[in-house]
Design a protein around this motif. Structure first.
Motif, PDB file in Angstrom:
ATOM      1  N   LEU A  27       0.833  -1.208   0.000  1.00 54.31           N
ATOM      2  CA  LEU A  27       0.000   0.000   0.000  1.00 54.31           C
ATOM      3  C   LEU A  27       0.867   1.257   0.000  1.00 54.31           C
ATOM      4  CD1 LEU A  27      -2.799  -0.997   2.543  1.00 54.31           C
ATOM      5  CD2 LEU A  27      -3.069  -0.643   0.086  1.00 54.31           C
ATOM      6  N   LEU A 203      -1.458   5.031   4.798  1.00 52.16           N
ATOM      7  CA  LEU A 203      -2.861   4.870   4.425  1.00 52.16           C
ATOM      8  C   LEU A 203      -3.749   5.787   5.270  1.00 52.16           C
ATOM      9  CD1 LEU A 203      -5.077   3.462   2.849  1.00 52.16           C
ATOM     10  CD2 LEU A 203      -5.054   1.621   4.548  1.00 52.16           C
ATOM     11  N   HIS A 338       1.706  -4.210  -5.340  1.00 48.66           N
ATOM     12  CA  HIS A 338       1.636  -2.779  -5.656  1.00 48.66           C
ATOM     13  C   HIS A 338       1.288  -2.576  -7.134  1.00 48.66           C
ATOM     14  CE1 HIS A 338       5.194  -1.641  -8.089  1.00 48.66           C
ATOM     15  NE2 HIS A 338       4.731  -0.404  -8.026  1.00 48.66           N
ATOM     16  N   LEU A 341      -2.387  -3.165  -7.420  1.00 47.90           N
ATOM     17  CA  LEU A 341      -3.116  -2.032  -6.835  1.00 47.90           C
ATOM     18  C   LEU A 341      -3.195  -0.866  -7.812  1.00 47.90           C
ATOM     19  CD1 LEU A 341      -1.749  -2.083  -3.165  1.00 47.90           C
ATOM     20  CD2 LEU A 341      -4.107  -2.554  -3.900  1.00 47.90           C
TER      21      LEU A 341
END
Length: 531
Positions: A27, A203, A338, A341
């Motif tokens: 993330l 985050l 990643h 994502l």
């Protein structure tokens, strides 16, 4: 067949074994990589979507094939100038994509022929200097974004003139809140309660940043402009999304310039990757060593795939790799995730991503930049002595004042000169002794290896001997004696005889036996061979 299933399951188990650490790290890397993919593409004169393609391929394809556990690949700033000029010189982006594919094929060949060994010849001081320089550059380059500077930001040469007149209160507020969350979360809260370790601090900072923009940042004192937010292409539908892909024009295969560009990209991308591998391996807490030849093959496949679907060139990147390590990643699952994502976010939530203030991402990079270039690391290098500190600091200054590759070459050159000087002074030891009433007895202990580099110092000291001196040449430790040294000693023996200098050479039976002319040079001279 059973063996294949077994190895696949074993690989899958090892890949997902540390997912609790790898997923939060992915993330963080995602939030760091997203704006960098867009920024590098824009600076390269390529479509913004091309940077996102490269980010996805670098994460998923290269991440899966790579032998690196914590390295992250994607579009790199080190190739910006090359890509920008190549697109203009070749005439179209479609023609340029053919060069990217060919560059990937060349990298695969480099890996197959084991060219990855080049990465092992970069001194540790130069690699550490590169990390510190990148840390300084990351930190400095985020300052305009952290203050909400809305002018054109040149990431190679930051110009702060007029910055104070364009500071955005909203961006500065988001930066301070984000830095507070990042420092408090990891420095205090995570140490007091394990619950805070489950959710990555970046985050939380991103979520808070979006809330601030939605509630306060759209108007008033804390207003944020559109160019102070992340900007991801928003497709209208499936057709619009597919239409963002660009495909190569293979008619370029008949143009010689395409091959020159491909070779240039392959060499620079490979060198930057090998440097990043060395740096990433040093940051890895488990000190795993990446197979460099396998990495070149992985990068080559990644570039070939990226070029086929419209992406810009890929390398392993220090910034993303550093963010990955410092976020607690253990395996390459983080790099692969990643990439997924980036892909999923561009497809599913591009509108939400465009609500993230750039100041939040700048805050994450400010922390990473500081950790890479801690003042403590400069002090530690200084304490290691001149031979380590000089190449280190020269590399730092070289990269900051020029660019990554030029700075590395400058640091490597200084490192090589430092090694040569050290070898120059460490070839032998001259001692003045008194023996049987002789006060001008000189004894020289030669090192294991004496080469032409040491010739100058040996000439200087032997030529300084006065008439009537006594000289012992001790070769008992010497395993390699260069022809140049043998030749000079032969010449000096004649001079010594004319100046009444008595010479005795001490050597073991095995010593210098490989030297073909050893006894021819010294057997008929005044040297006495002592066994």
């Amino acid at each position: 067949m059973i063996y294949g299933v077994y190895t696949t399951n074993l690989y899958s188990m090892s890949l997902f074994k540390h997912w609790r650490k790898d997923f939060p790290a992915s993330l963080v890397v995602f939030f760091v990589a997203l704006p960098l993919c867009l920024g590098v593409a824009l600076a390269s004169g390529a479509p913004p979507f091309a940077g996102l393609i490269a980010g996805v391929v670098g994460g998923v394809v290269v991440g899966y094939l790579s032998g690196s556990s914590i390295g992250v690949s994607g579009p790199a700033a080190g190739l910006v100038v090359i890509v920008y000029n190549a697109i203009n010189d070749l005439g179209s982006y479609e023609l340029f994509l053919v060069s990217v594919i060919l560059a990937g094929i060349i990298q695969i060949a480099l890996g197959v022929f084991r060219a990855g060994v080049i990465g092992y010849y970069f001194p540790s001081a130069v690699i550490k200097g590169m990390l510190s320089a990148i840390g300084i550059m990351i930190f400095v380059q985020q300052i305009p974004l952290a203050f909400g500077f809305t002018g054109d930001v040149n990431t190679d040469r930051i110009d702060f003139s007029g910055l104070h007149d364009q500071i955005s209160p909203g961006a500065l507020f988001v930066t301070l809140i984000s830095l507070g969350i990042l420092l408090l979360w990891d420095g205090i809260l995570a140490k007091r309660n394990k619950i805070f370790k489950l959710v990555p601090a970046p985050l939380i900072a991103v979520v808070v940043g979006i809330v601030i923009y939605v509630t306060l940042g759209q108007s008033g004192f804390f207003a944020l402009h559109e160019n102070q937010l992340v900007s991801v292409p928003v497709p209208d539908g499936v057709a619009s999304f597919i239409g963002q892909f660009t495909f190569p024009d293979f008619s370029a295969l008949t143009q010689g310039d395409v091959y020159v560009t491909a070779f240039t990209i392959a060499i620079v991308a490979s060198l930057e990757t090998l440097l990043s591998v060395e740096a990433s391996d040093k940051l890895d807490p488990l000190k795993r060593q990446t197979p460099t030849n396998k990495e070149l093959v992985a990068q080559g496949v990644g570039n070939a795939v990226s070029g086929l679907i419209g992406g810009i060139p890929i390398t392993q990147v220090v910034v993303r790799s550093t963010a990955n390590v410092m976020s607690g990643a253990v395996t390459k699952l983080s790099a692969i995730m990643h990439g997924f994502l980036i892909l999923m976010s561009v497809i599913a939530i591009p509108t939400l991503l465009n609500l993230i203030p750039q100041a939040v991402l700048a805050s994450v990079l400010l922390i990473i930049g500081y950790k890479l270039a801690k003042p403590k690391s400069f002090v530690q290098m200084y304490k290691l002595g001149k031979t380590q500190f000089i190449p280190f600091i020269v590399t730092v200054v070289g990269i900051v004042s020029t660019d990554l590759l030029k700075g590395i070459m400058i640091g490597l050159t200084v490192g090589l000169i430092t090694v040569l000087l050290k070898s120059y002074y460490n070839s032998h030891q001259l001692l003045l002794k008194e023996y049987q009433g002789k006060k001008n007895l000189f004894h020289i202990n030669f090192a294991e290896e004496v080469t032409f580099i040491n010739k100058g110092r040996i000439i200087k000291e032997l030529d300084a001997l006065e008439k009537g001196a006594y000289l012992e040449l001790d070769f008992r430790k010497t395993k390699v004696l260069d022809y140049d040294i043998l030749e000079y000693l032969d010449e000096f023996s004649v001079k010594a005889k004319n100046n009444d200098i008595n010479i005795k050479m001490i050597a073991e039976n095995e010593t210098l036996e490989h030297s073909k002319s050893f006894r021819e040079y010294f057997g008929h001279r005044v040297f006495q061979l002592q066994h």
